[in-house]
Scaffold this motif. Structure first.
Motif, PDB file in Angstrom:
ATOM      1  N   ASP A  44     -24.363 -10.422  15.969  1.00  0.00           N
ATOM      2  CA  ASP A  44     -24.270  -9.066  15.447  1.00  0.00           C
ATOM      3  C   ASP A  44     -25.478  -8.790  14.530  1.00  0.00           C
ATOM      4  N   LYS A  45     -25.492  -7.641  13.875  1.00  0.00           N
ATOM      5  CA  LYS A  45     -26.646  -7.247  13.057  1.00  0.00           C
ATOM      6  C   LYS A  45     -26.856  -8.156  11.858  1.00  0.00           C
ATOM      7  N   THR A  46     -25.766  -8.816  11.412  1.00  0.00           N
ATOM      8  CA  THR A  46     -25.881  -9.674  10.227  1.00  0.00           C
ATOM      9  C   THR A  46     -26.308 -11.095  10.585  1.00  0.00           C
ATOM     10  N   GLY A  47     -26.433 -11.372  11.870  1.00  0.00           N
ATOM     11  CA  GLY A  47     -26.816 -12.723  12.289  1.00  0.00           C
ATOM     12  C   GLY A  47     -25.651 -13.634  12.560  1.00  0.00           C
ATOM     13  N   GLU A  48     -24.411 -13.095  12.539  1.00  0.00           N
ATOM     14  CA  GLU A  48     -23.222 -13.895  12.836  1.00  0.00           C
ATOM     15  C   GLU A  48     -22.980 -13.923  14.346  1.00  0.00           C
ATOM     16  N   ASN A 108     -31.939  -8.230  11.829  1.00  0.00           N
ATOM     17  CA  ASN A 108     -31.245  -7.001  11.439  1.00  0.00           C
ATOM     18  C   ASN A 108     -30.825  -6.122  12.615  1.00  0.00           C
ATOM     19  N   GLN A 109     -30.655  -6.738  13.774  1.00  0.00           N
ATOM     20  CA  GLN A 109     -30.106  -6.002  14.900  1.00  0.00           C
ATOM     21  C   GLN A 109     -29.336  -6.961  15.804  1.00  0.00           C
TER      22      GLN A 109
END
Length: 331
Positions: free
Chosen positions: A56-60, A35-36
């Motif tokens: 990114d925060k979403t894991g992409e 989540n970060q």
């Protein structure tokens, strides 16, 4: 050209909050990355980076870099990718890259190649994964030259410009003209004064005029013995390989032209032609003229030809480089 170093197995992986923390060696616990935004770095047994990924925060994945090393552990290739794994920049170091050798030998014929040891070549790619430019840097990271490409709306190369820096001087220029109705593809070469020094043309096969459709040119085993020649689809060269195939099928004879006839021991030996797009041909060399290299394929009598402007290097079996060399009768 994608995921160049991923075939190497990592020994361990570390996580970092950002690039500043990475440079300072401040790591994250694996559970702290969720989540970060964060960076994931994979290392080999020598503690060298194999790849570096930005999430990114979403894991992409937002972007990534990959690295390759020689057996002695020195870095020789670094690739930059977008979040989908598509390469947009490639760096190749020292003498592991052929285009820089060809450029240096042409642009600085009186200088020793060793003077350029430690150089870097940067490949820049467009949105359609086509080569937009080669950029050449000396060991102190000073840019001394480049090769820039332009493309027509159909994706074919329309211009190839060789430039020396910092004076931004054009030393060699190729212009390509494509006639869609006739499939004629013509190449005009100009020297540093703007004088036309060669003009060649080929008929592109109707079934493969889309150079960027993902097709790979491959010679049939039944036509070419045990050798298979394939290559990436770049510039016009793989289309010219297809034209060679047409020459053999239709028994096209190129005729006699003045050139440099090689001595008998060379004519009977297997030679290697390295094309600018990475394709490799194992041939029996016949002669080299100002405009063409002529050759035979093993077990065949028909003489085939390639425009010399599509050739990066011609190597004799004993390793001697026959091209590029400035011959006295190349006028």
């Amino acid at each position: 050209m994608m995921l160049l170093a991923y075939a190497q197995e990592p020994m361990y992986v570390k996580y970092y909050r950002n690039n500043t923390d990475f440079l300072k060696g401040r790591t994250l616990l694996a559970t702290e990355r969720f989540n970060q935004a964060h960076i994931r770095v994979a290392f080999n047994e020598r503690d060298q980076m194999l790849w570096k990924e930005w999430f990114d925060k979403t894991g992409e994945i937002e972007k990534e870099e990959s690295y390759e090393y020689t057996e002695d552990g020195s870095l020789w290739k670094r690739a930059f990718h977008d979040g989908k794994g598509n390469i947009h920049r490639l760096e190749v170091y020292d003498d592991h890259e052929e285009m820089s050798k060809v450029f240096i030998q042409y642009a600085f014929p009186h200088r020793n190649l060793k003077e350029f040891n430690g150089r870097k070549t940067v490949y820049e790619f467009g949105e359609n994964r086509e080569i937009e430019a080669y950029r050449f840097f000396s060991v102190d990271n000073t840019e001394f030259g480049g090769v820039n490409y332009q493309y027509d709306p159909s994706g074919l190369v329309s211009e190839e410009r060789w430039v020396t820096l910092p004076e931004t001087k054009t030393i060699r220029l190729f212009r390509y003209e494509h006639q869609p109705m006739t499939h004629q593809y013509e190449l005009f070469e100009y020297d540093s004064t703007g004088t036309e020094i060669s003009h060649v043309g080929v008929i592109l096969p109707v079934e493969s005029t889309d150079l960027f459709g993902g097709e790979t040119v491959m010679f049939d085993k039944e036509d070419y013995g045990q050798e298979n020649f394939s290559g990436n689809v770049l510039e016009e060269v793989s289309e010219i390989l297809e034209d060679i195939r047409r020459q053999k099928r239709e028994r096209v004879e190129f005729g006699d032209r003045p050139g440099i006839v090689l001595w008998e021991t060379v004519k009977d030996s297997p030679d290697v032609i390295y094309l600018k797009n990475g394709d490799v041909l194992k041939v029996i060399l016949v002669d080299i003229t100002k405009e063409y290299v002529r050759f035979k394929l093993k077990g065949e009598e028909a003489i085939l030809h390639l425009p010399i402007t599509t050739v990066g290097e011609i190597e004799r079996r004993d390793g001697e480089i026959l091209y590029p060399i400035i011959y006295p009768n190349f006028k």
